[in-house]
Design a protein around this motif. Structure first.
Motif, mmCIF file in Angstrom:
data_model
loop_
_atom_site.group_PDB
_atom_site.id
_atom_site.type_symbol
_atom_site.label_atom_id
_atom_site.label_comp_id
_atom_site.label_asym_id
_atom_site.label_seq_id
_atom_site.Cartn_x
_atom_site.Cartn_y
_atom_site.Cartn_z
ATOM 1 N N ALA A 91 28.864 36.824 28.168
ATOM 2 C CA ALA A 91 27.477 37.013 27.705
ATOM 3 C C ALA A 91 26.548 37.208 28.904
ATOM 4 O O ALA A 91 25.656 38.063 28.882
ATOM 5 C CB ALA A 91 27.042 35.811 26.864
ATOM 6 N N TRP A 92 26.766 36.424 29.956
ATOM 7 C CA TRP A 92 25.928 36.545 31.156
ATOM 8 C C TRP A 92 26.098 37.943 31.763
ATOM 9 O O TRP A 92 25.115 38.606 32.124
ATOM 10 C CB TRP A 92 26.303 35.472 32.171
ATOM 11 N N LEU A 93 27.330 38.391 31.873
ATOM 12 C CA LEU A 93 27.610 39.686 32.508
ATOM 13 C C LEU A 93 27.077 40.841 31.661
ATOM 14 O O LEU A 93 26.531 41.810 32.207
ATOM 15 C CB LEU A 93 29.111 39.835 32.751
ATOM 16 N N LEU A 94 27.214 40.735 30.366
ATOM 17 C CA LEU A 94 26.665 41.774 29.486
ATOM 18 C C LEU A 94 25.157 41.848 29.665
ATOM 19 O O LEU A 94 24.583 42.932 29.786
ATOM 20 C CB LEU A 94 27.032 41.461 28.028
ATOM 21 N N GLY A 95 24.526 40.706 29.736
ATOM 22 C CA GLY A 95 23.075 40.663 29.947
ATOM 23 C C GLY A 95 22.657 41.243 31.284
ATOM 24 O O GLY A 95 21.556 41.769 31.441
ATOM 25 N N ALA A 96 23.563 41.163 32.266
ATOM 26 C CA ALA A 96 23.260 41.697 33.602
ATOM 27 C C ALA A 96 23.514 43.199 33.679
ATOM 28 O O ALA A 96 23.177 43.832 34.684
ATOM 29 C CB ALA A 96 24.111 40.972 34.646
ATOM 30 N N GLY A 97 24.138 43.759 32.644
ATOM 31 C CA GLY A 97 24.374 45.201 32.630
ATOM 32 C C GLY A 97 25.823 45.624 32.712
ATOM 33 O O GLY A 97 26.124 46.820 32.692
ATOM 34 N N ALA A 98 26.729 44.669 32.804
ATOM 35 C CA ALA A 98 28.146 45.025 32.913
ATOM 36 C C ALA A 98 28.699 45.423 31.547
ATOM 37 O O ALA A 98 28.404 44.789 30.549
ATOM 38 C CB ALA A 98 28.932 43.844 33.475
ATOM 39 N N ARG A 99 29.526 46.456 31.546
ATOM 40 C CA ARG A 99 30.159 46.884 30.292
ATOM 41 C C ARG A 99 31.636 46.516 30.247
ATOM 42 O O ARG A 99 32.288 46.707 29.238
ATOM 43 C CB ARG A 99 29.982 48.398 30.104
ATOM 44 N N LYS A 100 32.125 46.032 31.379
ATOM 45 C CA LYS A 100 33.528 45.607 31.420
ATOM 46 C C LYS A 100 33.629 44.406 32.350
ATOM 47 O O LYS A 100 32.929 44.347 33.360
ATOM 48 C CB LYS A 100 34.401 46.750 31.940
ATOM 49 N N VAL A 101 34.508 43.497 31.975
ATOM 50 C CA VAL A 101 34.697 42.309 32.811
ATOM 51 C C VAL A 101 36.128 42.289 33.327
ATOM 52 O O VAL A 101 37.057 42.643 32.603
ATOM 53 C CB VAL A 101 34.336 41.014 32.035
ATOM 54 N N GLN A 102 36.286 41.906 34.568
ATOM 55 C CA GLN A 102 37.601 41.851 35.203
ATOM 56 C C GLN A 102 37.734 40.554 35.993
ATOM 57 O O GLN A 102 36.736 39.922 36.338
ATOM 58 C CB GLN A 102 37.781 43.031 36.155
ATOM 59 N N LEU A 103 38.949 40.215 36.292
ATOM 60 C CA LEU A 103 39.194 39.026 37.111
ATOM 61 C C LEU A 103 40.540 39.178 37.786
ATOM 62 O O LEU A 103 41.383 39.974 37.362
ATOM 63 C CB LEU A 103 39.161 37.771 36.239
ATOM 64 N N MET A 104 40.717 38.437 38.852
ATOM 65 C CA MET A 104 41.969 38.465 39.594
ATOM 66 C C MET A 104 42.679 37.125 39.432
ATOM 67 O O MET A 104 42.024 36.080 39.447
ATOM 68 C CB MET A 104 41.687 38.735 41.080
ATOM 69 N N VAL A 105 43.970 37.188 39.259
ATOM 70 C CA VAL A 105 44.780 35.980 39.140
ATOM 71 C C VAL A 105 45.709 35.932 40.346
ATOM 72 O O VAL A 105 46.448 36.888 40.598
ATOM 73 C CB VAL A 105 45.611 35.985 37.837
ATOM 74 N N ARG A 106 45.660 34.839 41.074
ATOM 75 C CA ARG A 106 46.528 34.717 42.258
ATOM 76 C C ARG A 106 47.999 34.709 41.843
ATOM 77 O O ARG A 106 48.359 34.134 40.800
ATOM 78 C CB ARG A 106 46.229 33.412 42.994
ATOM 79 N N ALA A 107 48.842 35.319 42.676
ATOM 80 C CA ALA A 107 50.279 35.275 42.437
ATOM 81 C C ALA A 107 50.713 33.816 42.322
ATOM 82 O O ALA A 107 50.262 32.972 43.090
ATOM 83 C CB ALA A 107 51.003 35.964 43.591
ATOM 84 N N GLY A 108 51.521 33.527 41.337
ATOM 85 C CA GLY A 108 52.025 32.168 41.161
ATOM 86 C C GLY A 108 51.190 31.321 40.210
ATOM 87 O O GLY A 108 51.598 30.225 39.850
ATOM 88 N N ASN A 109 50.030 31.834 39.792
ATOM 89 C CA ASN A 109 49.205 31.082 38.836
ATOM 90 C C ASN A 109 49.585 31.529 37.426
ATOM 91 O O ASN A 109 49.261 32.633 37.002
ATOM 92 C CB ASN A 109 47.713 31.330 39.102
ATOM 93 N N ASP A 110 50.250 30.645 36.693
ATOM 94 C CA ASP A 110 50.782 30.993 35.381
ATOM 95 C C ASP A 110 49.715 30.801 34.306
ATOM 96 O O ASP A 110 49.814 29.932 33.451
ATOM 97 C CB ASP A 110 52.019 30.132 35.083
#
Ligand SMILES: CC(C)(COP(=O)(O)OP(=O)(O)OC[C@H]1O[C@@H](n2cnc3c(N)ncnc32)[C@H](O)[C@@H]1OP(=O)(O)O)[C@@H](O)C(=O)NCCC(=O)NCCS
Length: 141
Positions: A91-110
């Motif tokens: 919701a915060w990101l949409l309000g800031a203008g983002a149309r897509k959200v992404q994230l990175m997961v460290r190798a080994g984090n299940d």
């Protein structure tokens, strides 16, 4: 759910450490301060009667929204707090203008199953990075 304030700092960093999200070569206080100070970034916290139980850092880079430091107190998992934090982050990101959200997961984090439960899919993209400043004590990539 609310934005972090100065008085939360110690607890936020404690949570990040308890959740295995910190690295010796990254100063969490600097990460926290920069995200809070930025005009297109923030740190959201989940406040429960027991105190701050979870955090998520959000940032809009002008193209996409990014999520970092998603953390739920190890003793309070499986209660929907992680989902609530991600809903607030979106919701915060949409309000800031983002149309897509992404994230990175460290190798080994299940943690794949968590994001899949929230509708996230593997973007089949590799992330390349290079340090612009070399922090002391960081092992070579
Ligand atoms: C990932 C994390 C935030 C999840 O928090 P949580 O409060 O336990 O998650 P929720 O209770 O909101 O779970 C939401 C859904 O994900 C599922 N889920 C949670 N953790 C999961 C896991 N490790 N593997 C598979 N599914 C998981 C839950 O079963 C639930 O599914 P449902 O809605 O279908 O019942 C928490 O485990 C955590 O802080 N981990 C350490 C820090 C970390 O790795 N952060 C992410 C960095 S990329």
């Amino acid at each position: 759910m609310r934005e972090a304030i100065d008085a939360d700092s110690e607890r936020i960093i404690e949570l990040w450490q308890a959740c295995g999200l910190t690295r010796p070569w990254n100063d969490p206080a600097t990460d926290l301060g920069q995200a809070r100070a930025g005009e297109t970034s923030a740190v959201l916290v989940l406040q429960t009667p027991d105190g701050v139980t979870g955090t998520v850092m959000v940032g809009f880079d002008g193209h996409r929204g990014w999520v970092y430091y998603l953390a739920v107190d190890p003793g309070r998992r499986g209660l929907g707090h992680g989902r609530d934090l991600m809903v607030a982050a979106e919701a915060w990101l949409l309000g800031a203008g983002a149309r897509k959200v992404q994230l990175m997961v460290r190798a080994g984090n299940d943690v794949t199953g968590f994001y899949e439960a929230l509708g996230y899919t593997d973007q089949r993209t590799r992330v390349f990075g290079r340090r612009l400043e070399e922090p002391a004590g960081r092992p070579p990539d």
